[in-house]
Write a protein that holds these residues in place. Structure first.
Motif, PDB file in Angstrom:
ATOM      1  N   LEU A  62      -9.285 -38.533 -16.790  1.00 30.14           N
ATOM      2  CA  LEU A  62     -10.010 -37.351 -17.220  1.00 30.14           C
ATOM      3  C   LEU A  62      -9.800 -37.080 -18.708  1.00 30.14           C
ATOM      4  CD1 LEU A  62     -11.812 -35.003 -16.515  1.00 30.14           C
ATOM      5  CD2 LEU A  62      -9.793 -33.704 -15.818  1.00 30.14           C
ATOM      6  N   LEU A  63      -8.593 -37.311 -19.213  1.00 31.81           N
ATOM      7  CA  LEU A  63      -8.344 -37.100 -20.634  1.00 31.81           C
ATOM      8  C   LEU A  63      -9.210 -38.025 -21.481  1.00 31.81           C
ATOM      9  CD1 LEU A  63      -6.756 -35.584 -22.769  1.00 31.81           C
ATOM     10  CD2 LEU A  63      -4.953 -37.313 -22.572  1.00 31.81           C
ATOM     11  N   ASP A  64      -9.422 -39.255 -21.023  1.00 33.35           N
ATOM     12  CA  ASP A  64     -10.313 -40.159 -21.741  1.00 33.35           C
ATOM     13  C   ASP A  64     -11.731 -39.589 -21.810  1.00 33.35           C
ATOM     14  OD1 ASP A  64      -8.311 -41.966 -22.224  1.00 33.35           O
ATOM     15  OD2 ASP A  64      -8.760 -43.222 -20.484  1.00 33.35           O
ATOM     16  N   GLN A  65     -12.183 -38.982 -20.701  1.00 30.39           N
ATOM     17  CA  GLN A  65     -13.513 -38.373 -20.696  1.00 30.39           C
ATOM     18  C   GLN A  65     -13.578 -37.197 -21.669  1.00 30.39           C
ATOM     19  OE1 GLN A  65     -16.704 -38.879 -18.843  1.00 30.39           O
ATOM     20  NE2 GLN A  65     -17.033 -37.573 -20.619  1.00 30.39           N
ATOM     21  N   VAL A  66     -12.535 -36.370 -21.692  1.00 30.68           N
ATOM     22  CA  VAL A  66     -12.496 -35.233 -22.615  1.00 30.68           C
ATOM     23  C   VAL A  66     -12.557 -35.723 -24.059  1.00 30.68           C
ATOM     24  CG1 VAL A  66     -11.088 -33.309 -23.432  1.00 30.68           C
ATOM     25  CG2 VAL A  66     -11.260 -33.766 -20.987  1.00 30.68           C
ATOM     26  N   ARG A  67     -11.827 -36.779 -24.360  1.00 30.99           N
ATOM     27  CA  ARG A  67     -11.824 -37.309 -25.728  1.00 30.99           C
ATOM     28  C   ARG A  67     -13.173 -37.902 -26.110  1.00 30.99           C
ATOM     29  NH1 ARG A  67      -5.824 -40.185 -25.491  1.00 30.99           N
ATOM     30  NH2 ARG A  67      -4.646 -38.352 -26.212  1.00 30.99           N
ATOM     31  N   ARG A  68     -13.863 -38.515 -25.175  1.00 31.04           N
ATOM     32  CA  ARG A  68     -15.188 -39.039 -25.482  1.00 31.04           C
ATOM     33  C   ARG A  68     -16.143 -37.911 -25.855  1.00 31.04           C
ATOM     34  NH1 ARG A  68     -14.034 -42.820 -21.298  1.00 31.04           N
ATOM     35  NH2 ARG A  68     -14.790 -41.353 -19.727  1.00 31.04           N
ATOM     36  N   THR A  69     -15.926 -36.737 -25.299  1.00 34.53           N
ATOM     37  CA  THR A  69     -16.822 -35.619 -25.548  1.00 34.53           C
ATOM     38  C   THR A  69     -16.417 -34.806 -26.773  1.00 34.53           C
ATOM     39  OG1 THR A  69     -17.246 -35.450 -23.165  1.00 34.53           O
ATOM     40  CG2 THR A  69     -17.841 -33.556 -24.524  1.00 34.53           C
ATOM     41  N   GLY A  71     -13.646 -35.534 -28.968  1.00 37.80           N
ATOM     42  CA  GLY A  71     -13.009 -36.242 -30.064  1.00 37.80           C
ATOM     43  C   GLY A  71     -11.611 -36.715 -29.709  1.00 37.80           C
ATOM     44  N   SER A  72     -11.157 -37.723 -30.438  1.00 40.89           N
ATOM     45  CA  SER A  72      -9.848 -38.323 -30.150  1.00 40.89           C
ATOM     46  C   SER A  72      -8.683 -37.430 -30.549  1.00 40.89           C
ATOM     47  CB  SER A  72      -9.736 -39.671 -30.882  1.00 40.89           C
ATOM     48  OG  SER A  72      -9.902 -39.488 -32.284  1.00 40.89           O
ATOM     49  N   GLN A  73      -8.948 -36.314 -31.257  1.00 42.74           N
ATOM     50  CA  GLN A  73      -7.853 -35.442 -31.661  1.00 42.74           C
ATOM     51  C   GLN A  73      -7.291 -34.628 -30.494  1.00 42.74           C
ATOM     52  OE1 GLN A  73     -11.031 -34.606 -32.222  1.00 42.74           O
ATOM     53  NE2 GLN A  73     -11.104 -32.689 -31.076  1.00 42.74           N
ATOM     54  N   VAL A  74      -7.993 -34.585 -29.374  1.00 43.72           N
ATOM     55  CA  VAL A  74      -7.497 -33.860 -28.202  1.00 43.72           C
ATOM     56  C   VAL A  74      -6.276 -34.583 -27.659  1.00 43.72           C
ATOM     57  CG1 VAL A  74      -8.029 -33.018 -25.893  1.00 43.72           C
ATOM     58  CG2 VAL A  74      -9.810 -33.023 -27.646  1.00 43.72           C
ATOM     59  N   ARG A  75      -5.162 -33.877 -27.618  1.00 40.96           N
ATOM     60  CA  ARG A  75      -3.903 -34.499 -27.223  1.00 40.96           C
ATOM     61  C   ARG A  75      -3.539 -34.271 -25.762  1.00 40.96           C
ATOM     62  NH1 ARG A  75      -2.782 -38.451 -29.756  1.00 40.96           N
ATOM     63  NH2 ARG A  75      -0.594 -38.278 -29.112  1.00 40.96           N
ATOM     64  N   ALA A  76      -4.023 -33.179 -25.179  1.00 40.69           N
ATOM     65  CA  ALA A  76      -3.540 -32.863 -23.839  1.00 40.69           C
ATOM     66  C   ALA A  76      -4.486 -31.896 -23.147  1.00 40.69           C
ATOM     67  CB  ALA A  76      -2.137 -32.258 -23.913  1.00 40.69           C
ATOM     68  N   MET A  77      -4.324 -31.826 -21.839  1.00 41.01           N
ATOM     69  CA  MET A  77      -4.940 -30.787 -21.011  1.00 41.01           C
ATOM     70  C   MET A  77      -3.805 -29.892 -20.526  1.00 41.01           C
ATOM     71  SD  MET A  77      -7.599 -33.171 -18.811  1.00 41.01           S
ATOM     72  CE  MET A  77      -6.235 -34.135 -18.128  1.00 41.01           C
ATOM     73  N   ARG A  78      -4.001 -28.579 -20.605  1.00 41.84           N
ATOM     74  CA  ARG A  78      -2.907 -27.654 -20.298  1.00 41.84           C
ATOM     75  C   ARG A  78      -3.356 -26.572 -19.329  1.00 41.84           C
ATOM     76  NH1 ARG A  78       1.458 -27.885 -23.904  1.00 41.84           N
ATOM     77  NH2 ARG A  78       1.127 -29.245 -25.724  1.00 41.84           N
ATOM     78  N   ARG A  79      -2.380 -26.123 -18.528  1.00 43.88           N
ATOM     79  CA  ARG A  79      -2.617 -24.971 -17.671  1.00 43.88           C
ATOM     80  C   ARG A  79      -2.675 -23.696 -18.509  1.00 43.88           C
ATOM     81  NH1 ARG A  79       1.041 -28.033 -14.483  1.00 43.88           N
ATOM     82  NH2 ARG A  79       0.179 -28.565 -12.438  1.00 43.88           N
ATOM     83  N   ALA A  80      -3.156 -22.627 -17.899  1.00 46.92           N
ATOM     84  CA  ALA A  80      -3.157 -21.339 -18.580  1.00 46.92           C
ATOM     85  C   ALA A  80      -1.717 -20.926 -18.864  1.00 46.92           C
ATOM     86  CB  ALA A  80      -3.842 -20.280 -17.712  1.00 46.92           C
ATOM     87  N   PRO A  81      -1.426 -20.443 -20.070  1.00 48.60           N
ATOM     88  CA  PRO A  81      -0.048 -20.060 -20.403  1.00 48.60           C
ATOM     89  C   PRO A  81       0.414 -18.877 -19.570  1.00 48.60           C
ATOM     90  CG  PRO A  81      -1.570 -19.372 -22.127  1.00 48.60           C
ATOM     91  CD  PRO A  81      -2.361 -20.224 -21.185  1.00 48.60           C
ATOM     92  N   TRP A  82       1.529 -19.074 -18.877  1.00 55.91           N
ATOM     93  CA  TRP A  82       2.029 -18.011 -18.006  1.00 55.91           C
ATOM     94  C   TRP A  82       3.502 -18.240 -17.727  1.00 55.91           C
ATOM     95  CZ3 TRP A  82       1.653 -13.336 -16.644  1.00 55.91           C
ATOM     96  CH2 TRP A  82       2.227 -12.841 -15.477  1.00 55.91           C
ATOM     97  N   ASP A  83       4.278 -17.199 -17.853  1.00 54.45           N
ATOM     98  CA  ASP A  83       5.715 -17.249 -17.591  1.00 54.45           C
ATOM     99  C   ASP A  83       6.096 -15.978 -16.862  1.00 54.45           C
ATOM    100  OD1 ASP A  83       8.407 -17.531 -17.470  1.00 54.45           O
ATOM    101  OD2 ASP A  83       8.758 -17.588 -19.632  1.00 54.45           O
ATOM    102  N   PRO A  84       6.187 -16.008 -15.523  1.00 51.68           N
ATOM    103  CA  PRO A  84       6.490 -14.775 -14.777  1.00 51.68           C
ATOM    104  C   PRO A  84       7.771 -14.096 -15.231  1.00 51.68           C
ATOM    105  CG  PRO A  84       5.824 -16.537 -13.295  1.00 51.68           C
ATOM    106  CD  PRO A  84       6.010 -17.156 -14.647  1.00 51.68           C
ATOM    107  N   ALA A  85       8.757 -14.866 -15.692  1.00 51.87           N
ATOM    108  CA  ALA A  85      10.015 -14.262 -16.118  1.00 51.87           C
ATOM    109  C   ALA A  85       9.845 -13.411 -17.367  1.00 51.87           C
ATOM    110  CB  ALA A  85      11.050 -15.357 -16.372  1.00 51.87           C
ATOM    111  N   ALA A  86       8.821 -13.706 -18.173  1.00 52.28           N
ATOM    112  CA  ALA A  86       8.607 -12.971 -19.412  1.00 52.28           C
ATOM    113  C   ALA A  86       7.374 -12.078 -19.339  1.00 52.28           C
ATOM    114  CB  ALA A  86       8.466 -13.938 -20.581  1.00 52.28           C
TER     115      ALA A  86
END
Length: 617
Positions: A62-69, A71-86
């Protein structure tokens, strides 16, 4: 979700609501307006997010597909930022950043209509850190609530109207300019009143200072743009403007056409379980690590690296070093976009116990008696993992089926994104492979049918209206049949297994020119659990599936809106891409249908038109 009142005043962001992770990908992601209990907000661009607090999701295909769309500068796919402790610390900036939008609100007592800026007229009330749903804007100068404490005053309502243009820009409705017709007014005290009649609702905006008044109805309809100024080129999610000047269109807050997600998704497929294979699969995480000690920490902490926990760290580091020294020309090329589905089809249509793991398990079962003319194979999937990434979004018009580069796609960030939001879901599925020989014969037989020909011409108009090249190779009869059968089964399954139809998803397999196939995958998933309860897989057994198919085919024969539904086909001016289908019989929710309720017709399943179009069952 967190909003900031004014960054210049160095005020801590305020928690004002909650959303499911999958909601941020499918229905309320970057650039979307989200309705909270007492206000409306727009999700900010990725520049305002805190990616360091968002966990990386690994899926190389999937990351390869994202980069094709994007650009190659996309480094990662990430979840929504969330930290229940904070979660209760206002300075951690954990969560999804949003801003109030529209920034015009209306007092429910005095009907005063005004902007949130400059401050003074409306005030944000939120004193309950653990109750984000109680955050609200109140009218601080309301004469009807002068004796009521600020915290107890009624919440102001977001103004109902917005404007948008074909390029995807979104802006506040220009109430002041609209009411005064461009004539300056010193005080500008606007009041919005609603009334209704047999002709429909009437919304009047009046200036209490000068007496100017105008109906919103004048800005509606095909000629409404003449009453509005030219587009300012606003992107509220990026907090910037750009040159535009196009005509504006009146929009109502809450309209589903204000935001359509552009996503790419891939099923997890078991990979090579050797050390080198696992390293290659997780190369985006392991590539930049400085030494074996750091890699050991990652192996112990990350679930996707658990298969390396029994391997000596020296062997893992040797595999990383070996991959670093491999010339790029010797690395396997990334699979083309169509390869995402081709690889899934190859595994689903030929399931084997040699390629199974904790996230993928396939069990072939017998075809229900009496349906061998249609179905070649049934595969139950007790374990299934899907990763879906957000690439961008569109306004006013939904992208084409699985279109990852629509002409009017709007960006997620000001510059080229370094990462994209994604969601990982685990669940179960049911895969049906249809007989290719029978499908091909029927497809050839109905290729020139008037019903299909009208849809083909409508598809040409649809592409022309969106400045897209004509798609002459799209197999309309094939997709009509598989997609319609999918929706019929979803309706029956939702009544049997306890899942709502909105929690079920379809994945249609038709192949590409030169390699056609026919199949459908119905799945359910939950982003906050390790799987689901098995109800969908249980329905794949021959006895249950045969009953569901029989009920689905029977339900295709009638609709409560007939004869209007059954007689519907696109006319010579329409670009509607469905025929005998409507909300009463076939349409499904946006999270369920991969084609936005296009390419549906009961006439290909049941002989409701009596003209030989229906598939021979």
């Amino acid at each position: 979700m967190r909003t900031s009142r004014a960054a210049a005043r160095n005020v801590a962001p305020t928690v004002i609501g909650q959303a499911r992770p999958s909601h941020l990908i499918t229905t309320g992601g970057v650039g979307a307006i989200v309705d909270l209990p007492a206000m409306s907000v727009i999700v900010r661009g990725l520049d305002a997010w805190s990616p360091e607090r968002a966990e990386v999701i690994v899926d190389r295909r999937l990351l390869d597909q994202v980069r094709r769309t994007l650009g190659s500068q996309v480094r990662a796919m990430r979840r929504a930022p969330w930290d229940p402790a904070a979660a209760d610390d206002p300075w951690t900036k954990v969560g999804v950043p949003v801003s109030p939008f529209p920034r015009w609100v209306r007092c429910p007592r005095c009907f005063r209509l005004g902007p949130l800026d400059p401050p003074g007229q409306f005030e944000l009330v939120h004193r309950w850190g653990r109750r984000p749903d109680l955050a609200k804007w109140v009218h601080s100068t309301c004469s009807y609530q002068a004796q009521t404490r600020i915290s107890n005053r009624k919440a102001c309502l977001p103004a109902r109207f917005l404007v948008a243009c074909e390029a995807g820009h979104l802006d506040e409705f220009p109430y002041t300019e609209f009411v005064h017709r461009g004539v300056p007014c010193a005080e500008r005290k606007l009041v919005m009143s609603d009334s209704s009649s047999t002709l429909g609702p009437r919304v009047q905006v009046k200036c209490a200072a000068c007496g100017a008044s105008r109906s919103i109805q004048e800005a509606a309809g095909a000629g409404g743009w003449r009453s509005l100024p030219a587009c300012r080129g606003r992107h509220p999610h990026l907090q910037r403007f750009e040159d535009c000047g196009a005509p504006l269109r009146l929009m109502v807050l809450g309209s589903s056409s204000l935001w359509f997600s552009v996503t790419a998704s891939a099923l997890h497929l078991p990979q090579d379980r050797t050390v080198a294979g696992v390293v290659a699969e997780n190369w985006d995480v392991l590539e930049s690590q400085s030494g074996p000690q750091v890699v050991q920490i990652l192996v112990d902490a990350m679930d996707q690296l658990r298969s390396l926990r029994g391997v000596p760290i020296e062997d893992v580091w040797a595999a990383i070093e070996a991959r670093r020294t491999t010339p790029a020309s010797e690395e396997p090329d990334a699979a083309p976009a169509s390869g995402l589905l081709d690889a899934e089809w190859d595994l689903l249509s030929r399931p084997t116990t040699d390629r199974q793991d904790d996230d993928f398990r396939a069990e072939p079962v017998a075809v229900p008696p009496g349906y061998g003319q249609l179905i070649d194979q049934v595969v139950c999937l007790p374990r299934l993992r899907e990763v879906r990434a957000l690439l961008g979004f569109t306004r006013l018009g939904a992208p084409a089926r699985r279109g990852v580069e629509p002409p009017a796609m709007l960006p997620l960030s000001v510059g080229a994104p370094q990462w994209v939001p994604a969601v990982e879901q685990r669940g179960e599925g049911l895969f049906l492979e249809l007989r290719e020989d029978v499908m091909s014969a029927w497809e050839t037989q109905v290729a020139d049918h008037p019903h299909v020909d009208k849809l083909r011409r409508a598809y040409q108009r649809w592409n022309t209206n969106r400045n897209l090249p004509p798609d002459l190779e799209f197999p309309i009869p094939r997709y009509l049949l598989i997609h319609t059968l999918s929706h019929l089964l979803i309706r029956e399954i939702s009544l049997e297994c306890g899942y709502s139809s909105a929690s079920l998803k379809e994945r249609i397999y038709i192949g590409e020119p030169g390699r056609r196939y026919a199949g459908l995958l119905l799945s359910t998933a939950a982003s906050d659990s390790e799987g689901t309860l098995g109800g969908l897989v249980a329905l794949g057994q021959p006895t249950h599936l045969g009953r569901l198919l029989r009920q689905a085919l029977e339900s295709a024969e009638r609709c409560s809106t007939d004869p209007l539904c059954v007689e519907h086909v696109p006319d010579e001016t329409s670009d509607s891409l469905h025929a005998a289908a409507c909300h009463a019989c076939l349409f499904a929710s946006e999270t369920t249908c991969e084609a936005n309720n296009r390419w549906l017709s009961r006439a290909v399943i049941a002989d409701v038109t009596g003209d030989g179009l229906a598939f021979p069952l």
